[in-house]
Design a protein around this motif. Structure first.
Motif, short mmCIF file in Angstrom:
data_model
loop_
_atom_site.label_atom_id
_atom_site.label_comp_id
_atom_site.label_asym_id
_atom_site.label_seq_id
_atom_site.Cartn_x
_atom_site.Cartn_y
_atom_site.Cartn_z
N ASP A 738 0.85 -1.17 0.00
CA ASP A 738 0.00 0.00 0.00
C ASP A 738 0.89 1.23 0.00
OD1 ASP A 738 -2.65 -1.01 0.09
OD2 ASP A 738 -2.29 -1.67 2.15
N ASP A 742 -1.09 7.61 0.67
CA ASP A 742 -2.29 7.59 -0.16
C ASP A 742 -2.90 6.19 -0.13
OD1 ASP A 742 -4.23 7.76 -2.04
OD2 ASP A 742 -2.91 8.27 -3.72
N LYS A 743 -3.91 6.03 0.72
CA LYS A 743 -4.47 4.69 0.91
C LYS A 743 -5.31 4.21 -0.28
CE LYS A 743 -2.57 4.00 4.83
NZ LYS A 743 -1.32 3.22 4.79
N SER A 744 -5.48 5.09 -1.27
CA SER A 744 -6.34 4.69 -2.39
C SER A 744 -5.58 3.88 -3.43
CB SER A 744 -6.93 5.94 -3.05
OG SER A 744 -5.92 6.60 -3.80
N ARG A 745 -4.27 3.70 -3.23
CA ARG A 745 -3.55 2.94 -4.24
C ARG A 745 -2.41 2.10 -3.63
NH1 ARG A 745 1.00 5.54 -6.87
NH2 ARG A 745 1.69 7.34 -5.68
N THR A 746 -1.99 1.14 -4.43
CA THR A 746 -0.85 0.31 -4.06
C THR A 746 0.33 0.72 -4.95
OG1 THR A 746 -1.76 -1.33 -5.54
CG2 THR A 746 -2.05 -1.73 -3.20
#
Lengths: 766, 266
Positions: A738, A742-746
């Protein structure tokens, strides 16, 4: 009983030599300068087809018709000598050769072409001497024989800078690494960036890629036979090297002139000294040291004894809460006994130990993990120079293994009631080298290996990790014995002076297994013996080769192909708990493997420019039920193409330049394909084991060596090298995770090591 | 525990390595259902999340699975039908999580059926969270500490534990799991080892202590083996799921929860 057999043998020899009116000339070939015995020096009579090579102790024995002979002594890098003898009885002839460096002119006219590689070489054998690799650039400037071996076709490096290696699709634990006959269980230092072999202490290194003669056994893929120097029996001298991150020193000399010698070599790295300079890392530790020592003494003309020892230790500490150290210790006591001019005996008592210890936890209470393997070993090997056409080697080997699995200690309590296990690994072997005709040599033999479980532990049997049965072996009782016959045969057919065909078949079995659940071996991997679940690993290898020399043997070329089939291969099941599970056997899976490939080598051995180009095309796969849905998958050492180019150019008497280039298909890796989320963290989805590949690996290293003699005749040299000269960022690892914020992407992160590593080493002799 | 070696080795290698973000053309997977269900001994309602997998190179946006029929029953005969409170989020109504009970999840989604069981172990009391000096000068330039959860493992059963750590309200990304194979019936002495945690004096550390069943331990233990770096990395695989029936990913867990918030003092 033993005596009777011996007498019979003696009788047999005498009868044979009398009957044919032939006599035996035998002795030891040594280096004139320091009295070191020479391994593999050839001895032959001019105008006579028969010849021989000195054995590992410099001993030769040659039986010839009565009369006058011109005996030629040859060794690469040394001046040829011819000695005239008149054979009217058995003769003892020790001979010392002078090296080329003392020759007055560069040009040495040889009556015979330099084509030993055609006439004598066995299939899949590579020989190296530390001197021959001294100018090849290496990382940190620390010349390392294992790094050089990785540049030969059929041998692959286990990882960037790593000392582990794979031979013909075998795993790293399938190499038998011997230091003066003692097995070395972990041949790497400092996370694999150095090998345990200090080149200063070494005399000769031979790598046998699977078709080993019957006196070797116990591993599937290869034998790396490393022989230490005996030390000079002429005069005291020393050498030392000071490098950027390590230094080493050796001292050798006579115990008694011409009779006895010793050598002692030590090495230590000091990376941690630099760590101490920085406040941040001052609690971290990272170093190793090692020590080689050897002494030899000739009691009389027929008896000689040797003692060699090695100890090395690595320490890696992190903060105040983590410390791991590991090390090997070996000791060998050998006795050479010339029973008759034709019968040479070597008896060895060998001790070998590898252990690791890991401490972690708080400063007040620590948890300790430790594991150990310890061997006591007796080996008897007889070489019987029966007649001009037959040389027979036979003997036995008895090893008692003591294996202590990973144990955890917290405070004062030992937990996880794992007991140590012991076993006998015994072997009987016989091997005959048969000169069938002038052109055809056949080498054939058989080795029987016996592995017997000894009492003192409970052995459990598992099916899919579920215990099905158990055997309680009381102390003093013996359990199951595995018997593996291992037939071996190989031939060398010399087509003409410059070309030969070679081939061979060998079966090998392996009773000790290194259990590892990671992509490269770590010091905490544990050695495990056969049990009721774990069967001996068995391999069958077929190989065929063709060698051809060109331009008066200046260029040597060869091609070899092989196919290897492996049974009873071991791996951990997915997600195995290797340290705290009550019985590690419940976490194992078994399957098979296959490897095949072609190896090409072009070598230039003479002139100012020397070097080689090697290319390997290969495939290595495994099939283990429970892994990859039971389908075949690429083994972690599978690499389709491997190229290495090595060159050394002697610019002048003082300067020499060197360079190497390597290229290899990227290692197989398992990349995620999809993802999902559990508890606010991403979890990745994998489908095929080792179904992806890292980008191709390539790199160029450059080196320069400046050598000069001081006014007092001492040699000093400066060695400069630049590792990864064009700064290729080779993928060392690829991490999927992760994004930090930015938790919206890996993200995918690629780490590379060692770009442009310069180093300088100053070497001097005293 | 091999992890510890790996992390230390990796940290040592960091001195000479360079890391950059890259893009790789990865293979793809068909979208598959993911089930995440938790029953605890805390007050309900309890939630079952139903979502779909996506390809690795996509955003972390997981499509919800709507309109599923989800029930949870226990071995005492109670049955609770869950209500979808928002897309893909299903909640219990009456269920009271009780240690010792075995819970069974049954569900039907998009014409496929799934089931899973999990047993909630008896809770073990977390007495205290202690902080041990990890290094006197870490990357942060200050002394760093490691958390040592102090509790006594019950002797008569095989226990498995999981810890979820938040430092100053930020979730730590390591998976901390333990089994009692090496300290059955004794006080725990394993620290939660993470060189990257950077816990300093004055930080607030919230530790969630879970007693889980064996399947849950195995799931997170497997994940804990892969989140490391370096050549010592274990070949990654999918963690063993306890969900049966049609192909699915995820985990259904009945576990006990105890939380402790501690301010780090040297």
């Amino acid at each position: 009983m033993h005596k009777i057999a011996l007498n019979l043998l003696l009788l047999c020899c005498t009868t044979l030599s009398l009957a044919q009116s032939r006599f035996t000339v035998n002795g030891t070939v040594t280096d004139k300068k320091n009295g070191e015995t020479m391994i593999g020096a050839t001895v032959y009579a001019l105008g006579n087809a028969s010849g021989t090579a000195t054995n590992a102790y410099g001993f030769y024995s040659l039986t010839l018709p009565a009369g006058t002979h011109q005996l030629v002594f040859r060794m690469v890098g040394y001046q040829n000598d011819t000695v005239t003898i008149n054979l009217t009885a058995n003769v003892k002839l020790n001979h010392a050769l002078a090296d080329n460096s003392t020759a007055l002119t560069e040009v040495v006219v040889t009556s015979k072409k330099d084509n030993d590689n055609i006439r004598e070489a066995r299939i899949g054998v590579e020989k190296l001497t530390p001197a021959s690799v001294a100018k090849i650039p290496v990382i940190f400037g620390e010349k390392d024989i294992i790094k050089t071996i990785q540049l030969l076709p059929g041998v692959k490096s286990a990882g960037e800078g790593g000392a582990g290696f794979f031979v013909r699709g075998g795993a790293a634990d399938q190499n038998l690494i011997l230091l003066d006959e003692a097995p070395v269980y972990n041949a790497s230092h400092l996370l694999g960036f150095f090998s345990t072999f200090n080149s200063d202490a070494l005399k000769d290194v031979t790598l046998i890629k699977g078709n080993s003669p019957a006196q070797y056994g116990g591993r599937l893929s290869s034998v790396l036979d490393v022989k230490m120097k005996d030390g000079s029996n002429q005069k005291f001298n020393g050498s030392a090297g000071i490098g950027l991150i390590s230094s080493r020193a050796s001292f050798e000399g006579p115990i008694a002139k011409d009779r006895g010698s010793f050598i002692i070599s030590a090495r230590r790295t000091y990376v941690d000294m630099f760590l101490k300079l920085s406040e941040e890392d001052k609690d971290n530790k990272l170093y190793f040291y090692d020590l080689n020592a050897k002494a030899s003494y000739r009691i009389n003309d027929k008896n000689r004894i040797f003692f060699s020892g090695y100890m090395g230790q690595d320490v890696l500490g992190f903060g105040k809460t983590f410390l791991v150290d590991w090390g090997n210790r070996t000791a060998t006591l050998r006795w050479n006994y010339e029973i008759s001019p034709k019968l040479f005996s070597n008896t060895s008592f060998i001790y070998s130990n590898y252990n690791y210890k890991m401490n972690f936890g708080s400063t007040s209470k620590t948890t300790e993990l430790r594991s150990k393997i310890q061997d006591v070993n007796l080996k008897e090997e007889m070489t019987w120079y029966l007649n001009t056409k037959n040389t027979i080697k036979f003997g036995f080997n008895v090893i008692k293994h003591n294996l202590i699995p990973t144990r955890t200690t917290t405070g004062n309590t030992v937990t996880g009631n794992k007991k140590g296990r012991s076993a006998y690994e015994n072997a009987l072997f016989v091997n005959r080298t048969w000169l069938v005709t002038d052109r055809l040599t056949i080498d054939h033999g058989v080795r029987f290996s016996f592995y017997t479980l000894l009492g003192g532990d409970t052995y459990r049997m598992y099916n899919n990790g579920i215990q099905t049965d158990s055997v309680v072996l009381a102390s003093g009782k013996t359990g199951k014995t595995y018997i593996n016959p291992e037939p071996r045969v190989q031939f060398n057919y010399t087509i003409n002076d410059v070309s030969a065909i070679k081939g061979g078949y060998a079966r090998n079995s392996q009773h000790l297994h290194l259990l590892s659940n990671s992509t490269s071996s770590s010091p905490t991997d544990q050695w495990f013996g056969d049990s009721y679940n774990v069967k001996p690993e068995v391999s069958d290898q077929f190989s065929l080769g063709y060698s051809r020399n060109f331009n008066n043997s200046k260029y040597q070329t060869s091609v070899e192909v092989y196919y290897k089939d492996m049974k009873n291969q071991i791996d951990y099941k997915d997600g195995a708990d290797i340290n705290t599970s009550r019985d590690v056997e419940s976490e194992l899976l078994f399957g098979k493997g296959r490897a095949y490939g072609a190896e090409f080598l072009v070598k230039k051995t003479q002139g100012r420019f020397t070097g080689w180009v090697g290319y390997t095309l290969s495939k290595t796969e495994r099939q283990i039920n429970g892994i990859n849905n039971n389908r075949w998958y690429n083994a972690r050492q599978d690499r389709t193409h491997d190229i290495s180019v090595v060159g050394v150019y002697d610019l002048s008497a003082k300067w020499s330049l060197s360079g190497l280039f390597v290229y290899g298909t990227g290692n197989p890796v398992t990349y995620p394909k999809g993802k999902y989320q559990i508890g606010d963290k991403s979890v990745f989805i994998y489908t095929d084991r080792n179904g992806d590949r890292l980008p191709a690996y390539h790199r160029m290293d450059l080196g320069a060596t400046y050598t000069k003699k001081t006014k007092r005749g001492r040699e000093v040299s400066w060695n400069f090298s630049l590792y990864n000269a064009y700064g290729r960022a080779n993928a060392y690892t690829t991490i999927f995770e992760d994004h930090e914020t930015d938790k919206s992407r890996t993200v995918i992160k690629q780490t590379s090591l060692f770009r442009f590593v310069p180093s300088v080493t100053y070497n001097f002799k005293f | 525990m091999k992890n510890i070696f790996i992390m230390a080795a990796a940290s040592a290698l960091l001195l000479i390595s360079c890391t950059k973000e890259v893009n790789l053309p990865l293979k793809t997977v068909p979208p598959t259902i993911v089930i995440e269900g938790n029953i605890t001994n805390e007050k309900g309602p309890y939630t079952v999340l139903l979502r779909k997998t996506v390809d690795f190179n996509n955003k972390n946006t997981y499509p919800p699975v709507e309109g599923a029929t989800v029930t949870i029953s226990d071995d005492a005969g109670s049955i609770d039908t869950l209500t979808e409170t928002s897309p893909g989020v299903y909640q219990t109504a009456t269920l009271v999580g009780t240690p010792g009970r075995t819970y069974t999840l049954n569900m039907l989604a998009e014409g496929k059926s799934y089931n899973a069981t999990s047993t909630m172990p008896q809770p073990v009391v977390l007495d205290n969270v202690k902080f041990e000096l990890f290094t006197s000068k870490g990357d942060s330039g200050k002394p760093e500490y490691s958390a040592l959860p102090e509790f006594t493992d019950p002797a008569n059963v095989a226990n498995t534990y999981r810890f979820i750590m938040r430092v100053n309200d930020t979730l730590n990304t390591e998976y901390f799991v333990l089994n009692d194979n090496t300290f059955n019936g004794q006080k725990n002495e394993y620290i939660l080892f993470d060189p990257g945690a950077e816990i300093n004096a004055g930080d607030t550390v919230e530790l969630e202590f879970r007693c889980t069943d064996r399947n849950n331990y195995l799931y997170f233990f497997t994940l804990s083996q892969f989140n490391s770096d370096g050549p010592y990395n274990t070949t990654p695989t999918n963690p063993p799921s306890n969900i049966k029936g049609d192909p699915a990913y995820g985990i259904f867990s009945a576990h006990t929860v105890q939380r402790k918030t501690t301010v780090v003092t040297p």
